[in-house]
Design a protein around this motif. Structure first.
Motif, mmCIF file in Angstrom:
data_model
loop_
_atom_site.group_PDB
_atom_site.id
_atom_site.type_symbol
_atom_site.label_atom_id
_atom_site.label_comp_id
_atom_site.label_asym_id
_atom_site.label_seq_id
_atom_site.Cartn_x
_atom_site.Cartn_y
_atom_site.Cartn_z
ATOM 1 N N PRO A 101 33.770 48.911 37.369
ATOM 2 C CA PRO A 101 33.525 47.990 36.245
ATOM 3 C C PRO A 101 34.587 48.100 35.161
ATOM 4 O O PRO A 101 35.144 49.163 34.915
ATOM 5 N N GLY A 102 34.867 46.974 34.524
ATOM 6 C CA GLY A 102 35.736 46.962 33.357
ATOM 7 C C GLY A 102 37.212 47.064 33.630
ATOM 8 O O GLY A 102 38.012 47.070 32.695
ATOM 9 N N LEU A 103 37.626 47.136 34.905
ATOM 10 C CA LEU A 103 39.042 47.238 35.243
ATOM 11 C C LEU A 103 39.531 45.927 35.848
ATOM 12 O O LEU A 103 38.814 45.273 36.609
ATOM 13 N N LEU A 104 40.774 45.564 35.535
ATOM 14 C CA LEU A 104 41.362 44.348 36.081
ATOM 15 C C LEU A 104 41.377 44.410 37.608
ATOM 16 O O LEU A 104 41.094 43.421 38.278
ATOM 17 N N ALA A 105 41.678 45.570 38.157
ATOM 18 C CA ALA A 105 41.704 45.715 39.616
ATOM 19 C C ALA A 105 40.342 45.407 40.213
ATOM 20 O O ALA A 105 40.235 44.717 41.235
ATOM 21 N N GLY A 106 39.293 45.907 39.594
ATOM 22 C CA GLY A 106 37.945 45.655 40.092
ATOM 23 C C GLY A 106 37.589 44.179 40.038
ATOM 24 O O GLY A 106 36.990 43.633 40.974
ATOM 25 N N GLU A 107 37.971 43.530 38.956
ATOM 26 C CA GLU A 107 37.698 42.092 38.798
ATOM 27 C C GLU A 107 38.398 41.278 39.881
ATOM 28 O O GLU A 107 37.790 40.387 40.496
ATOM 29 N N LEU A 108 39.659 41.585 40.144
ATOM 30 C CA LEU A 108 40.425 40.848 41.146
ATOM 31 C C LEU A 108 39.946 41.157 42.564
ATOM 32 O O LEU A 108 39.947 40.286 43.437
ATOM 33 N N ARG A 109 39.532 42.413 42.798
ATOM 34 C CA ARG A 109 39.019 42.775 44.124
ATOM 35 C C ARG A 109 37.681 42.090 44.398
ATOM 36 O O ARG A 109 37.425 41.671 45.529
ATOM 37 N N GLU A 110 36.854 41.976 43.390
ATOM 38 C CA GLU A 110 35.585 41.278 43.586
ATOM 39 C C GLU A 110 35.830 39.825 43.965
ATOM 40 O O GLU A 110 35.122 39.259 44.822
ATOM 41 N N LEU A 111 36.841 39.218 43.357
ATOM 42 C CA LEU A 111 37.177 37.833 43.672
ATOM 43 C C LEU A 111 37.549 37.700 45.152
ATOM 44 O O LEU A 111 37.062 36.805 45.860
ATOM 45 N N GLY A 112 38.398 38.597 45.639
ATOM 46 C CA GLY A 112 38.798 38.559 47.042
ATOM 47 C C GLY A 112 37.643 38.844 47.985
ATOM 48 O O GLY A 112 37.534 38.233 49.058
ATOM 49 N N PHE A 113 36.776 39.754 47.599
ATOM 50 C CA PHE A 113 35.583 40.092 48.393
ATOM 51 C C PHE A 113 34.694 38.865 48.592
ATOM 52 O O PHE A 113 34.310 38.520 49.706
ATOM 53 N N ARG A 114 34.410 38.179 47.496
ATOM 54 C CA ARG A 114 33.533 37.003 47.583
ATOM 55 C C ARG A 114 34.221 35.861 48.348
ATOM 56 O O ARG A 114 33.570 35.125 49.097
ATOM 57 N N GLN A 115 35.528 35.716 48.166
ATOM 58 C CA GLN A 115 36.253 34.674 48.898
ATOM 59 C C GLN A 115 36.162 34.905 50.409
ATOM 60 O O GLN A 115 35.956 33.963 51.180
ATOM 61 N N ALA A 116 36.315 36.159 50.836
ATOM 62 C CA ALA A 116 36.260 36.469 52.267
ATOM 63 C C ALA A 116 34.886 36.156 52.850
ATOM 64 O O ALA A 116 34.775 35.623 53.961
ATOM 65 N N LEU A 117 33.849 36.464 52.093
ATOM 66 C CA LEU A 117 32.495 36.165 52.559
ATOM 67 C C LEU A 117 32.286 34.654 52.675
ATOM 68 O O LEU A 117 31.741 34.168 53.672
ATOM 69 N N ASP A 118 32.728 33.920 51.674
ATOM 70 C CA ASP A 118 32.593 32.457 51.711
ATOM 71 C C ASP A 118 33.326 31.879 52.914
ATOM 72 O O ASP A 118 32.810 30.992 53.613
ATOM 73 N N GLN A 119 34.538 32.364 53.170
ATOM 74 C CA GLN A 119 35.328 31.853 54.296
ATOM 75 C C GLN A 119 34.669 32.150 55.635
ATOM 76 O O GLN A 119 34.874 31.425 56.608
ATOM 77 N N ALA A 120 33.847 33.212 55.687
ATOM 78 C CA ALA A 120 33.164 33.576 56.926
ATOM 79 C C ALA A 120 31.793 32.918 57.052
ATOM 80 O O ALA A 120 31.049 33.193 57.995
ATOM 81 N N GLY A 121 31.459 32.077 56.064
ATOM 82 C CA GLY A 121 30.159 31.416 56.095
ATOM 83 C C GLY A 121 29.029 32.282 55.595
ATOM 84 O O GLY A 121 27.849 32.004 55.839
ATOM 85 N N ILE A 122 29.370 33.340 54.883
ATOM 86 C CA ILE A 122 28.368 34.224 54.261
ATOM 87 C C ILE A 122 28.350 33.899 52.772
ATOM 88 O O ILE A 122 29.376 33.568 52.181
ATOM 89 N N ASP A 123 27.213 33.994 52.144
ATOM 90 C CA ASP A 123 27.062 33.634 50.728
ATOM 91 C C ASP A 123 27.793 34.627 49.831
ATOM 92 O O ASP A 123 27.259 35.680 49.498
ATOM 93 N N GLY A 124 29.032 34.287 49.443
ATOM 94 C CA GLY A 124 29.793 35.182 48.582
ATOM 95 C C GLY A 124 29.186 35.341 47.204
ATOM 96 O O GLY A 124 29.165 36.431 46.637
ATOM 97 N N ALA A 125 28.689 34.247 46.641
ATOM 98 C CA ALA A 125 28.097 34.302 45.298
ATOM 99 C C ALA A 125 26.861 35.190 45.274
ATOM 100 O O ALA A 125 26.565 35.837 44.266
ATOM 101 N N GLY A 126 26.152 35.254 46.390
ATOM 102 C CA GLY A 126 24.927 36.049 46.441
ATOM 103 C C GLY A 126 25.131 37.469 46.933
ATOM 104 O O GLY A 126 24.157 38.221 47.090
ATOM 105 N N ALA A 127 26.382 37.859 47.159
ATOM 106 C CA ALA A 127 26.660 39.205 47.675
ATOM 107 C C ALA A 127 26.316 40.270 46.629
ATOM 108 O O ALA A 127 26.361 40.021 45.420
ATOM 109 N N ILE A 128 26.000 41.449 47.107
ATOM 110 C CA ILE A 128 25.648 42.560 46.227
ATOM 111 C C ILE A 128 26.914 43.256 45.749
ATOM 112 O O ILE A 128 27.687 43.787 46.552
#
Length: 334
Positions: free
Chosen positions: A186-213
């Motif tokens: 939390p609170g780090l630029l790296a964490g913010e950018l990594r979360e973005l990539g994490f959710r994008q990968a889930l969305d691209q795979a047809g998994i709900d990125g917005a609803g990911a834990i």
């Protein structure tokens, strides 16, 4: 008797300017073969650089200054410095560092550093962040490493955090993992950018990125190694939920180490029950975990080498942010 540039030029059959460029990092263009031949002749003739005279003639010493924003204390400091130092030494120069911290301001460090008349100055940070350089010093810094100028006035080299998260998450998905939790920083630029990539990968795979834990590794708003960890509590709750995760992505290798311990307390097996992946490739942790940890290696050494290329180039690089890719290190945790 000590040989001169004229002696070397006569032996090599080139101009004095070419010899100076090969030995002192000047502006003369030449092939790498010519550069190496001149260096060999200079060594054979016993040529010794007169640094004081050279400094007076060129206006700078054969030095690259490194402003280290708490970098020296970082476990990754050696990778950035090795990359920078190796490339600078190949040009017959040396790196000297001054650490920014405590009550020392950026302005005071840069003022002190410029007294040594270095060829160029780099600014490196311990972790990926935005730095607000004083306007009057933006032109003094040739490149920023592992950070960027808040006003984008300086060429910056940063890790491609979003791309790395996209790659490691896809790797987990390709391994058959569909219910992936992310314990992030939390609170780090790296964490913010990594979360973005994490959710994008889930969305691209047809998994709900917005609803990911996505859960914070510490109870404080900003991650640090000293902050109170809540990783164990998160893992306990995840493994007692109605739908257990089949993979846990970790914000860094230290978090992954805690995840390993917490999973063992629940009786879960890695990777059979839960795959674990991470970022950083802090080798003393990642390679010694059981099983060894699959992780994304930060491009710190590559950033150091690239910084040297930019600083020693004849022409100043266009200002912009250059993102360097991580490297996937496959081990046995997935």
């Amino acid at each position: 008797m000590t040989s001169s540039l004229n002696d070397i030029a006569a032996r090599a059959g080139v101009s004095v300017k070419t010899v100076s460029g090969a030995l002192h990092g000047g502006s003369a263009r030449m092939s790498e073969e010519t550069r190496q031949r001149i260096k060999e002749i200079a060594q054979e003739l016993g040529y010794v650089t007169n640094f004081a005279a050279r400094s007076m003639r060129q206006g700078w010493m054969p030095l690259v200054g490194l402003v280290a924003d708490d970098l020296i204390t970082s476990p990754f400091a050696t990778e950035i410095i090795r990359g920078l130092d190796g490339a600078v030494r190949a040009a017959d120069m040396a790196v000297f560092a001054m650490t920014l911290g405590g009550h020392r301001s950026i302005a005071s460090i840069l003022d002190e550093m410029r007294r040594f008349r270095p060829r160029a100055i780099a600014y490196a940070a311990m972790y990926h962040k935005s730095v607000d350089l004083p306007p009057e010093f933006a032109d003094a810094v040739g490149v920023m490493i592992n950070c960027r100028d808040a006003n984008d006035r300086v060429t910056s080299l940063v890790p491609d955090e979003t791309g790395a998260a996209l790659e490691i998450t896809k790797y987990l998905i390709d391994a058959g993992r569909r219910n992936i939790a992310f314990i992030n920083l939390p609170g780090l630029l790296a964490g913010e950018l990594r979360e973005l990539g994490f959710r994008q990968a889930l969305d691209q795979a047809g998994i709900d990125g917005a609803g990911a834990i996505v859960l914070p590794a510490v109870s404080k708003a900003i991650y640090s190694d000293r902050a109170h960890s809540i990783v164990g509590a998160h893992v306990h709750a995840l493994m007692n939920a109605s739908q257990r995760p089949d993979a846990i992505l970790c914000g860094n290798d230290r978090v992954a180490m805690e995840v390993y311990a917490a999973l063992r307390r629940t009786g879960a097996s890695i990777p059979d029950d839960v795959a674990v992946a991470s970022f950083d490739n802090q080798v003393e942790i990642a390679s010694r975990l059981d099983p060894p940890l699959t992780t994304m290696a930060l491009p710190h050494r590559a950033m150091g080498r690239r910084a040297a290329q930019i600083l020693l180039a004849e022409d100043r690089a266009p200002v912009g942010v250059q993102k360097l890719p991580f490297q996937l290190v496959e081990r046995a945790s997935v």
